[in-house]
Design an enzyme around this catalytic site. Structure first.
Site, PDB file in Angstrom:
ATOM      1  N   ASP A 155      -1.225  -0.626   6.161  1.00 53.05           N
ATOM      2  CA  ASP A 155      -1.508  -0.078   7.258  1.00 53.05           C
ATOM      3  C   ASP A 155      -3.000   0.140   7.885  1.00 53.05           C
ATOM      4  OD1 ASP A 155      -2.183   1.952   5.340  1.00 53.05           O
ATOM      5  OD2 ASP A 155      -2.576   3.433   6.879  1.00 53.05           O
ATOM      6  N   ASP A 204      -0.279   5.077   0.576  1.00 52.59           N
ATOM      7  CA  ASP A 204      -0.539   5.993   1.601  1.00 52.59           C
ATOM      8  C   ASP A 204      -0.622   5.568   3.121  1.00 52.59           C
ATOM      9  OD1 ASP A 204      -1.539   8.455   0.003  1.00 52.59           O
ATOM     10  OD2 ASP A 204      -2.888   7.153  -0.519  1.00 52.59           O
ATOM     11  N   ASP A 245       0.883  -0.979   0.210  1.00 48.70           N
ATOM     12  CA  ASP A 245      -0.159   0.127   0.135  1.00 48.70           C
ATOM     13  C   ASP A 245       0.969   1.218  -0.025  1.00 48.70           C
ATOM     14  OD1 ASP A 245      -2.457   1.521   0.194  1.00 48.70           O
ATOM     15  OD2 ASP A 245      -1.938   1.844   2.236  1.00 48.70           O
TER      16      ASP A 245
END
Length: 342
Positions: free
Chosen positions: A225, A28, A26
């Site tokens: 995250d 961001d 990922d």
């Protein structure tokens, strides 16, 4: 293929970058936040790449094109090609193209990444509900997306057109904090129409399919995250995952996670790719990792010992997940988590 209920984080005797052939990262909250590289990300990714691990960047953010994302990563010191980037815009464009004829007009509520992805699938982006669209596609358009775009989408959907969304992440991390994501914008249109979109992005199957088709990974490791997109997407795809604590998920949320939100591995940041993971073992009535022992009972989680805070978190997760089984942990975790200072 889907995942199975995890009752403790896994250990690994070898570095994760050696145990898996491809990291599905990922962006961001993992590699960067607000356009700036997260601490240790550049060095860790460089070392993993130099060791032979293929790096692929899988993002639910549909705003930018793969070319733009790859250029940004390269500027940050993480060399990347556009083919290394997989976006929810690409996944939703494939989903739309599977249902509409080539050349169909699609009303776009979002940014350039979505328009480029639709054109690659032979579809024609349009801007108005009066441009004779055959469908509506909505993706993150950045903080300056005009309110009138939601009105255009609503007009078209209320006329009976099918509605697609790149993703439904409610928030997006930035340099100044957490901001509303595409999911918040989707809710605006949902309220105005009463309709439900077909969603392509993580954690749903269209995004997993897009990622597999574009990377050809044989032993992938999802790195993210977010529990509800990255980790659940890995669970739904039946692949292993690493959660890093550099984005939106905090220790308390992780400890109380439901089965589909439980990662295989846990680490502070992307340096976790370069190391093995400590084993969590049962120790009498509790679970031990490093110098910590965690147990569940009496309406709360208990933590004893000391050492690396991440080992304490891994032990707590094992105690909580084992206690909860196939549900969410109902024990008070506040005091135990506070001891770790994470």
């Amino acid at each position: 293929m889907s995942g199975t209920s995890r009752t403790r984080p896994s250990g690994s005797s070898t570095a994760l970058s050696e145990a898996y052939d491809t990291a599905l990262l990922d962006l961001d909250g993992v590699v960067y936040a607000g356009g700036l590289a997260i601490d240790h990300a550049v060095e860790a990714l460089g070392a993993a790449r130099d060791g032979g691990m293929h790096l692929a960047y899988v993002t639910n953010n549909a705003l930018r094109t793969p070319d733009a994302v790859a250029g940004h990563l390269t500027e940050l010191g993480v060399p990347a090609e556009p083919t290394d980037v997989i976006t929810s815009a690409q996944a939703v464009a494939r989903l739309v193209a599977d249902q509409l004829p080539t050349g169909a007009r699609v009303l776009v509520v979002g940014g350039e990444g979505l328009r480029v992805a639709l054109r690659e699938r032979g579809l024609e982006p349009v801007e108005s509900a009066d441009d004779d669209p055959a469908a509506v596609v909505q993706g993150y358009g950045g903080p300056d997306l005009a309110w009138g775009r939601f009105a255009e989408a609503s007009y078209a959907i209320n006329r009976g057109l099918p509605w697609f969304a790149s993703n439904t992440d409610l928030t997006i991390p930035g340099a100044r904090g957490i901001a509303p994501g595409n999911g918040a914008a989707v809710e605006v249109v949902r309220i105005a129409t009463g309709a439900e979109p077909q969603v392509a992005g993580k954690p749903l199957p269209p995004m997993h399919r897009e990622t597999v088709l574009r990377t050809g990974a044989e032993r992938p490791l999802v790195v993210g995250d977010r529990l509800d997109t990255d980790i659940e997407g890995a669970f739904n795809g039946g692949v292993d995952s690493l959660l890093v604590l550099t984005g939106v998920t905090d220790a308390a949320q992780l400890v109380t996670a439901v089965p589909e939100h439980r990662p295989t591995y846990i680490d502070a940041d992307l340096r976790g790719l370069l190391t093995g993971q400590p084993e969590v073992t049962e120790d009498g009535g509790g679970f031990r990792c490093g110098g910590w022992t965690a147990s569940a009972g009496g309406g709360a989680l208990a933590l004893e010992g000391g050492g690396d805070a991440l080992d304490g978190l891994r032990a707590l997760c094992a105690a909580a997940w084992s206690h909860a089984g196939d549900g969410a942990c109902d024990l008070d975790a506040e005091k135990a988590v506070a001891r770790l200072g994470l």
